[in-house]
Design a protein around this motif. Sequence first.
Motif, PDB file in Angstrom:
ATOM      1  N   LEU A  42     -24.206  -0.683  18.555  1.00 38.10           N
ATOM      2  CA  LEU A  42     -25.295   0.058  19.183  1.00 38.10           C
ATOM      3  C   LEU A  42     -25.750   1.198  18.279  1.00 38.10           C
ATOM      4  N   TYR A  43     -24.798   1.884  17.674  1.00 39.26           N
ATOM      5  CA  TYR A  43     -25.144   2.977  16.762  1.00 39.26           C
ATOM      6  C   TYR A  43     -25.867   2.458  15.521  1.00 39.26           C
ATOM      7  N   SER A  45     -27.671  -0.262  15.223  1.00 41.76           N
ATOM      8  CA  SER A  45     -29.002  -0.814  15.493  1.00 41.76           C
ATOM      9  C   SER A  45     -29.998   0.240  15.965  1.00 41.76           C
ATOM     10  N   ASN A  46     -29.520   1.290  16.637  1.00 40.01           N
ATOM     11  CA  ASN A  46     -30.433   2.284  17.203  1.00 40.01           C
ATOM     12  C   ASN A  46     -30.301   3.668  16.602  1.00 40.01           C
ATOM     13  N   ILE A  49     -28.749   8.031  19.524  1.00 40.69           N
ATOM     14  CA  ILE A  49     -29.419   8.014  20.825  1.00 40.69           C
ATOM     15  C   ILE A  49     -28.607   8.885  21.770  1.00 40.69           C
ATOM     16  N   TYR A  54     -24.299   5.549  25.143  1.00 41.15           N
ATOM     17  CA  TYR A  54     -23.001   5.097  24.621  1.00 41.15           C
ATOM     18  C   TYR A  54     -21.961   5.023  25.736  1.00 41.15           C
TER      19      TYR A  54
END
Length: 86
Positions: A42-43, A45-46, A49, A54
Motif C-alpha cells: 500500500l505504501y 503504490s500510494n 497517505i 494503513y
Amino acid sequence: MFPRSPLEDPEKAAHAWARYRRIMAYMMTITVGLVLTSVILLYRSNGTISVHAYIATALCVAFTMLLASALMGLAFLSSGDDWKGK
C-alpha cells in the motif's frame, strides 16, 4: 438419540484442541506476514497517505484472515479426521 461425540472423551478432546491451537498459531504467523506485506505494498503504490488507511488495511486483512482460519479450524475440529482412529 444422537450418537456420542468422540470429543466427549477428555483425551481425544485435549488432542483435538491442541491441534486446533497449533493451526491457529501457524495461521497467526502467516497473518502477521500478510499484514506487513499489504501495508508495504500500500505504501509503495500510494506513497504517504493517511495513517487511518494503513490501520484500516491492517485490521481488515488481519480480521479476515483470522476469522477464516478460525472457522476452517473449527470445521476440521468437528470433522474429526484426526481422532477417529484413536
